[in-house]
Design an enzyme around this catalytic site. Sequence first.
Site, PDB file in Angstrom:
ATOM      1  NE  ARG A  58     -88.631 -12.274 -10.211  1.00 24.93           N
ATOM      2  CZ  ARG A  58     -89.516 -13.028  -9.566  1.00 24.93           C
ATOM      3  NH1 ARG A  58     -90.805 -12.651  -9.548  1.00 24.93           N
ATOM      4  NH2 ARG A  58     -89.159 -14.129  -8.951  1.00 24.93           N
ATOM      5  CE  LYS A  72     -87.334 -14.864 -12.591  1.00 22.88           C
ATOM      6  NZ  LYS A  72     -86.017 -15.408 -12.190  1.00 22.88           N
ATOM      7  CG  HIS A 101     -83.083  -8.158  -9.039  1.00 19.88           C
ATOM      8  ND1 HIS A 101     -84.059  -7.931  -9.979  1.00 19.88           N
ATOM      9  CD2 HIS A 101     -83.221  -9.465  -8.677  1.00 19.88           C
ATOM     10  CE1 HIS A 101     -84.737  -9.047 -10.182  1.00 19.88           C
ATOM     11  NE2 HIS A 101     -84.254  -9.983  -9.402  1.00 19.88           N
ATOM     12  NE  ARG A 156     -87.025 -10.354  -6.628  1.00 18.15           N
ATOM     13  CZ  ARG A 156     -88.202 -10.943  -6.388  1.00 18.15           C
ATOM     14  NH1 ARG A 156     -89.266 -10.208  -6.138  1.00 18.15           N
ATOM     15  NH2 ARG A 156     -88.319 -12.261  -6.391  1.00 18.15           N
ATOM     16  CG  HIS A 189     -87.847 -16.475  -4.045  1.00 18.15           C
ATOM     17  ND1 HIS A 189     -87.017 -16.004  -3.043  1.00 18.15           N
ATOM     18  CD2 HIS A 189     -87.558 -15.722  -5.144  1.00 18.15           C
ATOM     19  CE1 HIS A 189     -86.278 -15.020  -3.519  1.00 18.15           C
ATOM     20  NE2 HIS A 189     -86.593 -14.827  -4.780  1.00 18.15           N
ATOM     21  CE1 TYR A 207     -82.369 -10.891  -1.323  1.00 17.72           C
ATOM     22  CE2 TYR A 207     -83.682 -12.879  -1.563  1.00 17.72           C
ATOM     23  CZ  TYR A 207     -83.161 -11.716  -2.097  1.00 17.72           C
ATOM     24  OH  TYR A 207     -83.430 -11.387  -3.388  1.00 17.72           O
TER      25      TYR A 207
END
Length: 326
Positions: free
Chosen positions: A164, A197, A268, A271, A294, A303
Amino acid sequence: MAEQTPDPAAPALGSAVRGYLDHLTVERGLADNTLVSYRRDLRRYLGFLAARGIGGLDRVRAEDVAAFLRGLREGDADHPPLGANSAGRAVVAVRGLHRFALREGITGHDPARQVRPPTPARRLPKAIALDQVESLLAAVGDGQDPRALRDRALLELLYGTGARISEAVGLDVDDIERLRPAGHGDAEVDVTRFRGKGGKERLVPVGRFARGALEAYLVRARPRLAAAGRGTPALFLNARGGRLTRQGAWAVLRAAAGRAGLSDVSPHTLRHSFATHLLDGGADVRVVQELLGHASVATTQVYTLVTVDRLREVYAAAHPRARVSR
């Protein structure tokens, strides 16, 4: 659904929200941006309850929570209608508040349990083709100007690791490490330590092109940029010697995309392209999940839809019996 200030005669509402936000901060470790959004959503929820004359969470009914969701989607004189994603986030915050209140004994029931967030429309991640990635990277140029070297290193790192943009600008020099994996003899591999995150860390290998761009930047550019500042461990520096901001990194990407003639390139994009190209090349979805950071493989599996669409296009164009006969 006009928002009003919560009734000061009902401090238990504000106290419950503060306790819930403290729980999310200390025990759940939610990211700052998420906490800001939750705080804003819950402030609006308390205003909604106050407008209905509800002074405590124990008086909230399922119909009230459902009405709050409807109001978010419809908007009012003070607020525009919210999309499914934004309204869904607000409902998640409200559901979490009521679940927390029940668990802590603040209330005896959970009126939000049966209220489901709206289902967002499925949007496939936008990825660009490999030749477009190469055009984007080439648009930075091969000059020896410190900022050109920095920009090349930044974009190579974003595409080479799937980071990110906030993770990339948050890197320090010491976050680039050289490891010698067990069982691989004297072979060494460069890895980047990202903080994603919720403060979660992950190690991602750095490929040959990104490594070369980083080495050129660290040797020939960063010392010159750092001379303008007061000393910082940040990997990517701005012209004043301070840490490059997200906005600064976004400007770098936007300028390169403009020179390459690419439109609709977002922070993004690289990414998404990283993940899509890995899966196109045969990478296991769980490996890609780890590389992207993730928490759930379900997030990564979107994806695979992109690559299936691509396979369908290639099949339809290339296979002699793919077309329906007329």
